[in-house]
Design an enzyme around this catalytic site. Sequence first.
Site, PDB file in Angstrom:
ATOM      1  N   GLU A  19     115.906 -27.821  90.089  1.00 48.60           N
ATOM      2  CA  GLU A  19     116.070 -26.733  88.645  1.00 48.60           C
ATOM      3  C   GLU A  19     115.060 -28.391  87.420  1.00 48.60           C
ATOM      4  OE1 GLU A  19     114.858 -26.052  85.364  1.00 48.60           O
ATOM      5  OE2 GLU A  19     115.164 -23.506  86.808  1.00 48.60           O
TER       6      GLU A  19
ATOM      7  N   HIS B  66     114.907  -2.079  82.795  1.00 48.93           N
ATOM      8  CA  HIS B  66     114.028  -1.436  82.658  1.00 48.93           C
ATOM      9  C   HIS B  66     114.271   0.015  83.536  1.00 48.93           C
ATOM     10  CE1 HIS B  66     111.399  -2.940  80.090  1.00 48.93           C
ATOM     11  NE2 HIS B  66     111.768  -4.520  80.547  1.00 48.93           N
TER      12      HIS B  66
ATOM     13  N   VAL C 270     110.386 -30.632  90.852  1.00 51.58           N
ATOM     14  CA  VAL C 270     109.703 -30.993  92.321  1.00 51.58           C
ATOM     15  C   VAL C 270     108.881 -31.492  92.106  1.00 51.58           C
ATOM     16  CG1 VAL C 270     109.211 -30.265  94.921  1.00 51.58           C
ATOM     17  CG2 VAL C 270     111.395 -29.165  93.669  1.00 51.58           C
TER      18      VAL C 270
ATOM     19  N   CYS D 186     122.880 -17.829  59.383  1.00 51.55           N
ATOM     20  CA  CYS D 186     122.129 -19.417  59.026  1.00 51.55           C
ATOM     21  C   CYS D 186     121.823 -20.215  60.303  1.00 51.55           C
ATOM     22  CB  CYS D 186     123.602 -20.468  58.743  1.00 51.55           C
ATOM     23  SG  CYS D 186     124.111 -21.149  59.463  1.00 51.55           S
TER      24      CYS D 186
END
Length: 483
Positions: A34, A52, A173, A443
Amino acid sequence: MKQVYDVLIVGAGVVGSAVAREMARYELKIGVLEKNRDVCFETSGRNSAVIHGGFAYDIGTRKAECCVEGCLEFDQVAKELDIPFKRTGKVLVGNTPEDYESLLKTIEIGKINGSVGLEIIDEERLHALVPAAVGKFAMFSPLSGIVDPFHYTIALAENAKMNGVDFHFDHEVIGIHRDGKGIYTVKTVQGNFNTRWIVNCAGLGSVKISEMLGIHGYRFAGTKGDYLILDKRVGPLLPMPVYPVPSTTYMGIHVTPTVDGNVTVGPNADYVEDFTNYGVPQKNMDYLAEDASNLWPHIHKSDYIRNYSGIQPKWLDGEGAVKDFVIEAREEAPNTVNLIGIESPGLTSALPIARRAVKLLVEREMPSLNKTFNPNRKGIVRFSEQSDEEKARLIAENSDYGEIICRCETVTKAEILQAIHNPLGVDTMVGIKYRTRSMMGRCQGGYCQMRIAQMIQEELDKDVTNVLYARNGSNMFTGKVRE
């Protein structure tokens, strides 16, 4: 020394993490590469967070098939992974005869796709379901729902990790080469890996990876959608998602409750070439509020607490039409599984997509089943959701539950510590935010952010200048103001 795998998965979004989990059902050495410092940094965490029903996709497509399959199984998935999920239902509201005809066609398509329980409801029933919705009638989808996309993706990845999958973050990559013996060398910014198989789950980068694999010809367009997040104060006014009547290519700006009680407004849909710009212009926020108020008139600037945007990777044909999910194994790229155009409903469809991707490998590789695979994962206990009796028990067992770090979301020191020591090794401020909801309240971290940064520094023995907000270069501090 190069690390050697049977399978390398490129991308740790919701689909890449789902593929990793499903691949772990077999006796294979699996790694995930990743480019970001955590899962869910791009499209997977920047969407409407809706499960969905499958009625909005062309008959016979993978989008329709995977969406319905994913929707129907999600109660069990949420139970296994210990994630918040609410099957709220959803309404698509209309006002004109043309709207009514469009909704009838949507129901017809949905029924063929396998969607369950779709019906037209009148104004009285609509307002019984969603009192503040504006419309003369609606289509009601009872099995649609809402989920936390961060928790879902994190849970998939953690479950894959506990079943033996290695995750390598900050490993973009930059090259792929296959030698004469059929072994791939995958070059990353952090070093090289060898593998027999590659699965391309790179999302916005999937065309780039596809080209590296030798699979050419895919054309991408990015669709950027902006969102507003509203304070929990208005959450009780929206019990389920409210959508307009959809067009053939776009579901329209809608309002959606979150599993934590906020409301999101959006998205618009603008084609973009820059897949890294997530800024939300003021004019877009104004447009979202104005348009969505036609559905639900409780959108006021005083309730805005944050905005965000997401970019979907749409695969286009030569005439610019958006195409179906691609899940393929091609002869010109042996021992690869290539996923292209995984956009909405990718969140709902993640596990069905993963099963189809894994099947392509299993049919060719015939690996043995992993007899120790465990599909169950336990998440961090959310103190704010416990009964008074359970809160007292937790504090008695661990005094850190008695110290509130994030006041807005009532997140305790014990929860922050569990997040800091998470199974994936993520150590950024946003990584803690996604796992605990700290810094997500009214906040937005004004009270707790510095304390959490200090806890990361102390728990992981980091120099203060090495504490990152999210990505490389997002250092929280450059040094001390004074000694």
